[in-house]
Enzyme design. Structure first.
Site, PDB file in Angstrom:
ATOM      1  N   ASP A  94      31.996  35.582  52.238  1.00  0.00           N
ATOM      2  CA  ASP A  94      32.470  34.501  51.557  1.00  0.00           C
ATOM      3  C   ASP A  94      31.211  33.924  50.691  1.00  0.00           C
ATOM      4  O   ASP A  94      31.444  33.918  49.462  1.00  0.00           O
ATOM      5  CB  ASP A  94      32.531  33.270  52.389  1.00  0.00           C
ATOM      6  CG  ASP A  94      31.843  33.165  53.608  1.00  0.00           C
ATOM      7  OD1 ASP A  94      30.957  34.148  53.886  1.00  0.00           O
ATOM      8  OD2 ASP A  94      31.909  32.226  54.308  1.00  0.00           O
TER       9      ASP A  94
ATOM     10  N   LYS B 275      31.976  39.725  57.492  1.00  0.00           N
ATOM     11  CA  LYS B 275      32.185  38.508  58.025  1.00  0.00           C
ATOM     12  C   LYS B 275      31.949  38.661  59.500  1.00  0.00           C
ATOM     13  O   LYS B 275      32.693  38.024  60.355  1.00  0.00           O
ATOM     14  CB  LYS B 275      33.390  37.774  57.740  1.00  0.00           C
ATOM     15  CG  LYS B 275      33.511  36.259  58.034  1.00  0.00           C
ATOM     16  CD  LYS B 275      32.775  35.669  56.961  1.00  0.00           C
ATOM     17  CE  LYS B 275      32.858  34.102  57.428  1.00  0.00           C
ATOM     18  NZ  LYS B 275      32.029  33.308  56.954  1.00  0.00           N
TER      19      LYS B 275
ATOM     20  N   ASP C 271      39.317  42.376  43.166  1.00  0.00           N
ATOM     21  CA  ASP C 271      40.040  41.572  41.659  1.00  0.00           C
ATOM     22  C   ASP C 271      39.186  40.594  41.459  1.00  0.00           C
ATOM     23  O   ASP C 271      39.582  40.085  40.271  1.00  0.00           O
ATOM     24  CB  ASP C 271      41.463  41.315  42.609  1.00  0.00           C
ATOM     25  CG  ASP C 271      42.461  41.969  42.633  1.00  0.00           C
ATOM     26  OD1 ASP C 271      42.252  43.515  42.736  1.00  0.00           O
ATOM     27  OD2 ASP C 271      43.649  41.701  42.535  1.00  0.00           O
TER      28      ASP C 271
ATOM     29  N   ASP D  71      39.708  45.006  48.569  1.00  0.00           N
ATOM     30  CA  ASP D  71      40.668  44.526  47.827  1.00  0.00           C
ATOM     31  C   ASP D  71      40.814  43.121  46.984  1.00  0.00           C
ATOM     32  O   ASP D  71      40.790  43.204  45.913  1.00  0.00           O
ATOM     33  CB  ASP D  71      42.228  44.530  48.514  1.00  0.00           C
ATOM     34  CG  ASP D  71      43.477  44.767  48.011  1.00  0.00           C
ATOM     35  OD1 ASP D  71      43.341  45.044  46.682  1.00  0.00           O
ATOM     36  OD2 ASP D  71      44.476  44.484  48.230  1.00  0.00           O
TER      37      ASP D  71
ATOM     38  N   TYR E 224      45.095  46.139  57.082  1.00  0.00           N
ATOM     39  CA  TYR E 224      45.934  46.878  56.451  1.00  0.00           C
ATOM     40  C   TYR E 224      46.508  48.011  57.543  1.00  0.00           C
ATOM     41  O   TYR E 224      47.241  48.900  57.162  1.00  0.00           O
ATOM     42  CB  TYR E 224      45.527  47.509  55.339  1.00  0.00           C
ATOM     43  CG  TYR E 224      45.465  46.482  53.946  1.00  0.00           C
ATOM     44  CD1 TYR E 224      45.510  45.056  54.415  1.00  0.00           C
ATOM     45  CD2 TYR E 224      45.392  47.047  52.689  1.00  0.00           C
ATOM     46  CE1 TYR E 224      45.510  44.370  53.507  1.00  0.00           C
ATOM     47  CE2 TYR E 224      45.311  45.957  51.684  1.00  0.00           C
ATOM     48  CZ  TYR E 224      45.350  44.516  52.112  1.00  0.00           C
ATOM     49  OH  TYR E 224      45.202  43.826  50.792  1.00  0.00           O
TER      50      TYR E 224
END
Ligand code: GGG
Length: 327
Positions: free
Chosen positions: A200, A168, A228, A224, A120
């Site tokens: 993951d 990751k 969700d 983010d 971002y």
């Protein structure tokens, strides 16, 4: 003492859920001065600017900001607004509420999302018709700042036993390697317990056994997306609040976006925004009022009225009315 609160509804259902949260704040006996400002797709169309300078300046100077939702212009609205308040962490609690039909009622998580960099950072290029690129930025300093915050966060409360670092680093060896090593090193120095999970694997494990996790520190995009995902475990995005915290200011917003499918219908769930307002109260030192709002929200979620996303038929406006009655 008067607190100036910047109120920026933004787009879509932001225009409906923000007035509901302001109504609840106004019902408390606190000297707030609310100053409303524009941002988002509508103001972009009108003026050519998604985030007018006066809106940025207001967020940068107000004691706290309440923000609704950003649509297509999100990158030009919410990212600079987070910068305006100097935010380095986005706190996103995701918990199931009594009486709400949740896929995983045992979920009680807090995401501490790095809030300034990662993918971002805004470094994207279109090199040729065929090729576009994005630069992922991870710095030791931002990772350290997040780690210090995570250590304070788990140490300040009795009910946290360390935190989980989600990354990751097996694939993004340089960037997430730096993130993981830095966060772990700060926590080790501070004597705070950590464990680590690949992002993951985390996505699967949190769906199957959310009770394995408590506080999660993660890079920007992972926070983010995974928050969700957690919203899906607890009954939907209408329930997740957030706080973008900086050294001197903070901005509070629901995790959900503009929900264009229901915008303008007066049926959006304002709970996430009202819980974000409760986080604002706590941030400004009004702990009792914050607790009262949270309790009134919990009773209202359990006993109604509820909006359609939670199986009810209440309007957006019915919810703050019921919450205020229960305060
Ligand atoms: N209130 C949350 C919101 O406007 N979400 C839109 C969005 O795309 N947000 C990206 C982010 O939270 O970084």
């Amino acid at each position: 003492m008067t607190h100036e609160i910047a109120v920026i509804p933004g787009d879509g259902i932001g225009q409906e859920v923000i007035p509901a949260a302001v109504e609840v704040l106004e019902a408390l006996d606190i000297d707030f001065e609310f100053v409303e400002a524009d941002a988002g797709d509508a103001v972009l169309e009108e003026t050519g600017e998604a985030l007018p300078q006066e809106t940025y300046d207001l967020a940068a100077s107000a004691d706290a900001t309440l923000f609704g939702a950003a649509g297509d212009s999100a990158a030009d609205v919410i990212l600079p607004l987070r910068e305006a308040v100097g935010s380095f962490v986005n706190i996103r609690p995701a918990k199931a509420y009594p009486g709400i039909d949740a896929v995983r009622p045992e979920t009680d998580l807090v995401f501490l999302r790095e809030n300034t960099e990662g993918v971002y950072a805004g470094l994207e290029d279109r090199l040729t018709q065929d090729v576009s690129t994005l630069t992922r930025v991870v710095t030791e300093s931002a990772s350290e700042t997040l780690a210090e915050f995570a250590c304070d966060y788990v140490s300040d409360a009795d009910d946290h036993d360390g935190f989980t670092i989600v990354h990751k680093a097996n694939v993004m060896r340089e960037t997430d390697g730096l993130f993981r090593d830095t966060v772990k090193s700060v926590a080790d120095d501070r004597g705070v317990d950590t464990d680590e999970v690949l992002m993951d694997a985390f996505a699967t494990r949190v769906c199957l056994e959310p009770e394995q996790f408590d506080v999660v520190a993660c890079p920007n995009l992972a926070g983010d997306v995974l928050s969700d995902l957690a919203a899906g475990l607890v009954g939907g995005l209408g329930l997740l609040p957030s706080a973008n915290v900086g050294p001197e200011r903070a901005l509070f917003e629901p995790v959900h976006g503009t929900a264009p499918d229901i915008a303008g219908e007066g049926i959006a769930n304002p709970a996430a925004t009202i819980i974000s307002a409760a986080m604002l109260l706590e941030y400004l030192g009004y702990e009792d009022e914050s607790e009262r709002v949270n309790e009134a929200v919990e009773v209202t979620l359990e006993e109604g009225p509820r909006t359609a996303d939670l199986g009810g038929d209440a309007s957006t406006e019915d919810v703050p009315e019921a919450i205020i009655e229960r305060l």
